[in-house]
Each structure stands twice: as structure tokens, then as C-alpha cells.
Write a protein that holds these residues in place. Structure first.
Motif, PDB file in Angstrom:
ATOM      1  N   ARG A  88       8.753  11.960  16.595  1.00  0.00           N
ATOM      2  CA  ARG A  88       7.568  12.819  16.616  1.00  0.00           C
ATOM      3  C   ARG A  88       7.953  14.223  16.157  1.00  0.00           C
ATOM      4  NH1 ARG A  88       4.006  10.525  20.707  1.00  0.00           N
ATOM      5  NH2 ARG A  88       3.364  12.559  21.496  1.00  0.00           N
ATOM      6  N   TRP A 100       7.522   9.147  10.512  1.00  0.00           N
ATOM      7  CA  TRP A 100       7.341  10.031  11.654  1.00  0.00           C
ATOM      8  C   TRP A 100       5.873  10.102  12.062  1.00  0.00           C
ATOM      9  CZ3 TRP A 100      10.923  14.074  13.565  1.00  0.00           C
ATOM     10  CH2 TRP A 100      12.209  13.968  13.039  1.00  0.00           C
ATOM     11  N   ASP A 101       5.630  10.364  13.361  1.00  0.00           N
ATOM     12  CA  ASP A 101       4.319  10.804  13.829  1.00  0.00           C
ATOM     13  C   ASP A 101       4.299  12.319  13.708  1.00  0.00           C
ATOM     14  OD1 ASP A 101       3.519   8.220  14.542  1.00  0.00           O
ATOM     15  OD2 ASP A 101       4.462   8.395  16.517  1.00  0.00           O
ATOM     16  N   TRP A 124       2.406  16.091  14.004  1.00  0.00           N
ATOM     17  CA  TRP A 124       1.403  17.044  14.479  1.00  0.00           C
ATOM     18  C   TRP A 124       1.522  18.296  13.621  1.00  0.00           C
ATOM     19  CZ3 TRP A 124       2.926  13.161  17.376  1.00  0.00           C
ATOM     20  CH2 TRP A 124       2.034  12.613  18.319  1.00  0.00           C
ATOM     21  N   SER A 165       2.159  17.267  21.399  1.00  0.00           N
ATOM     22  CA  SER A 165       2.986  16.534  20.450  1.00  0.00           C
ATOM     23  C   SER A 165       4.248  15.939  21.068  1.00  0.00           C
ATOM     24  CB  SER A 165       3.386  17.451  19.290  1.00  0.00           C
ATOM     25  OG  SER A 165       4.093  18.582  19.760  1.00  0.00           O
ATOM     26  N   PRO A 209       7.401  16.755  20.820  1.00  0.00           N
ATOM     27  CA  PRO A 209       8.156  16.433  19.603  1.00  0.00           C
ATOM     28  C   PRO A 209       9.639  16.194  19.838  1.00  0.00           C
ATOM     29  CG  PRO A 209       7.827  18.799  19.761  1.00  0.00           C
ATOM     30  CD  PRO A 209       7.056  18.180  20.900  1.00  0.00           C
TER      31      PRO A 209
END
Length: 319
Positions: free
Chosen positions: A2, A25-26, A28, A69, A71
Motif C-alpha cells: 500500500r 500496489w494499492d 492512495w 491508507s 501505507p
């Protein structure tokens, strides 16, 4: 994996989101305004980004973006990147390039101390931080003294000091870049190469093709933005925390040589003329970086040449 990308709707931010999405990747994306049209991201890619609207200078905005997120990596690209804009408006440049980074790092520190989040944080700086050096010193390694000449360069140097301090004091996994000129499709026409391409294309079919330039002798280091954002991803993954890395080609081109190369790629014969109105009062004569550290530490190499970058801009402007 992320990722949280600040400045995600900007030129390099879009290229970074594009590459992260391609790599699985995810993503934001934090930006002032959620874009409805993007120059780099396709409509499908734009829909895949989890956009958050907000100002990076606002602490609550940063906290909310991190909470949403969660991350593995934060890519901090948000900032004032146009040198004349920073000179004209130094207050906002300082707030955006320095204070916002300090607030972001404070939020990461809090979560790291609480054991809830420990992302890698990539903080994007500039080769302009080096300022003026003798030509014999080029290409500049990361050990070269930083002598910022512009407000923009000073804010980026200050941002780096804060970022590395966060690593030294609190162990935040910060990696900094000193990114030299990067170009490609989607770059604002205020910058040198897209401006040259647009103006040279407009001269096609002109009998007396004169191309007006500001400073013609400064030497700069150019890399394609797709290569640059690959370096960012590799540095976030395996770069050494607490270090700064040049992201650059290692090759210098004078402004005049770049203009002649653009004309050659466009297929126009031009006569270069210096326009005093375009000359900047503060200009570093030569700025070329040494990419050895990023090559050795993370195995990064650039794939595209300056000619490829110019062709990318020409294709974008004509299709």
C-alpha cells in the motif's frame, strides 16, 4: 503493498501512481483537488487510485490520509516545484516544501512510537540543492557541499535536513532524493523542455525560424520521468534509511544544445537567439549529478535517453 502518494495529481505524482498501479500496489493519492482529467493516468488508472482531497500543510489532512491508507510506503512529492514561483512567493514555498514535510514526519513518528505504523518515507528533494560548483567537480556526488542559490533550492535543502533528523532521532525509515531535471509527457509548459517542444513545433513551416531563449549556456542533467519514479519505488523498497540519493542521468546538456536537439527531432532548422527578458538573475552554470550511489545501492539504471524524452513530448503535443 500500500502506498500513499502526496502530490499525486502532479506531473511526477501521476507517473508514480501509474507505475505503482502497474506493479500491483494499492495506491492512495493526496492532492489539493481530486482530478477529473489527467494527462498521464488513463481513466481506468485514475479510477483505481483512492483519491483524498486536502492540503498537505494541514496536520489533520495528513493524519487522516495516513489512517485511511495504512501505507507500507509514503512517497512525499507534494511541493512548489517551479523555481520562479518560489522566488515570487517564498512564504507559501516554505510552508509547502518544509513545514508540510515536518508535519507529515511528525504524524509518522507518532504512529511508529505507538507501534501502529512504520512505513518507508521517500522525501523528494532536488539537485538544485547543490548550487554553484566548479565544472571540474562535476558530476556531483552526494558528498558535494550543498550551496542553494534559489529560494526553491533552500527549501528543499531544509526539507532534507528535517527528514534525515527524523531518522537519526526517532528511527523513521526516511530516504531522501536529490532529483535532477526529469521530463516527459504531462509536464507543465512552464518548464524548459516542454516549452521548447511547443515553441519549436509552432515554427514548422516558418521561413525565418528564430527560437528565443533565456540563459543558453547553463548545463543540466535530464532523465525521463518514468526512470525517475522507478528509482523512487526501488529506493522506498531497498534504499538505506537516513541516506540521500541523486536521481539523475550523469550526463550534462547545455540549454543551447537541448534546443538544437529539440529542433532536430521536430525537423525544423532554427536560429537561436537570447532574449534578455527570459534570462534568470540567479542561475547555476552547470548542474550534473553522479548516479553511482543509487545504481550501486538499489540497482537502478535509466532506460531512456534525452532523445526518447523529447520524442515523448513531441508525440504528446501532436497526437
Amino acid at each position: 503493498m500500500r502506498a500513499l502518494v502526496t502530490g499525486a495529481a502532479g506531473f511526477a505524482g501521476q507517473w508514480l501512481c501509474h507505475t505503482l498501479l502497474r506493479d500491483g500496489w494499492d495506491v492512495w493519492g493526496l492532492t489539493l483537488d481530486v482530478p477529473t482529467v489527467t494527462a498521464v493516468l488513463s481513466a481506468d488508472e485514475r479510477a483505481q487510485v483512492a483519491w483524498r482531497a486536502g492540503d498537505v500543510r494541514d496536520q489533520e489532512t495528513l493524519a487522516a490520509a495516513l489512517e485511511a491508507s495504512r501505507p507500507d510506503a509514503v512517497f512525499h512529492l507534494a511541493g512548489v516545484s517551479f523555481v520562479p514561483q518560489a522566488e515570487a512567493e517564498p512564504g507559501p514555498a516554505l510552508e509547502t516544501n518544509v513545514v508540510a514535510c515536518a508535519k507529515l514526519l511528525a504524524e509518522v513518528r507518532r504512529r511508529r512510537a505507538a507501534g501502529t505504523l512504520d512505513p518507508a518515507v521517500l522525501v523528494v528533494g532536488s539537485g538544485e540543492q547543490y548550487g554553484r560548483h566548479d565544472a571540474a567537480e562535476l558530476p556531483l556526488p552526494e558528498s558535494a557541499e550543498q550551496r542553494p542559490l534559489s529560494t526553491y533550492a533552500a527549501t528543499k535543502a531544509a526539507q532534507e535536513v528535517l527528514a534525515l533528523q527524523a531518522h537519526r532521532r526517532d528511527g523513521v525509515r526516511v530516504v531522501c532524493t536529490r532529483s535532477f531535471n526529469h521530463v516527459g509527457r504531462g509536464q507543465d509548459a512552464r518548464f524548459l523542455l516542454p516549452s521548447l517542444v511547443q515553441r519549436t513545433l509552432a515554427l514548422r513551416g516558418t521561413d525565418d525560424a528564430r527560437l528565443l531563449l533565456g540563459n543558453t549556456t547553463p548545463v543540466r542533467d535530464f532523465a525521463h520521468v518514468s526512470d525517475v519514479v522507478r528509482a523512487y519505488i526501488q529506493l522506498a523498497a531497498v534504499g538505506e534509511p537516513g541516506r540521500a540519493y541523486n536521481v539523475c542521468s550523469g550526463q550534462g546538456w547545455s540549454v543551447a544544445a537541448v534546443a538544437e536537439l529539440v529542433a532536430s527531432r521536430v525537423g525544423v532548422r532554427v536560429r537561436l537567439e537570447e532574449d534578455p527578458a527570459l534570462v534568470r538573475p540567479v542561475d547555476v552554470p552547470a548542474l550534473v549529478g553522479d548516479p553511482s550511489r543509487v545504481q550501486m545501492d538499489v540497482g537502478w539504471t535509466r532506460r531512456l535517453t534525452l532523445e526518447d524524452s523529447i520524442d515523448d513530448l513531441i508525440h504528446a503535443a501532436t497526437h
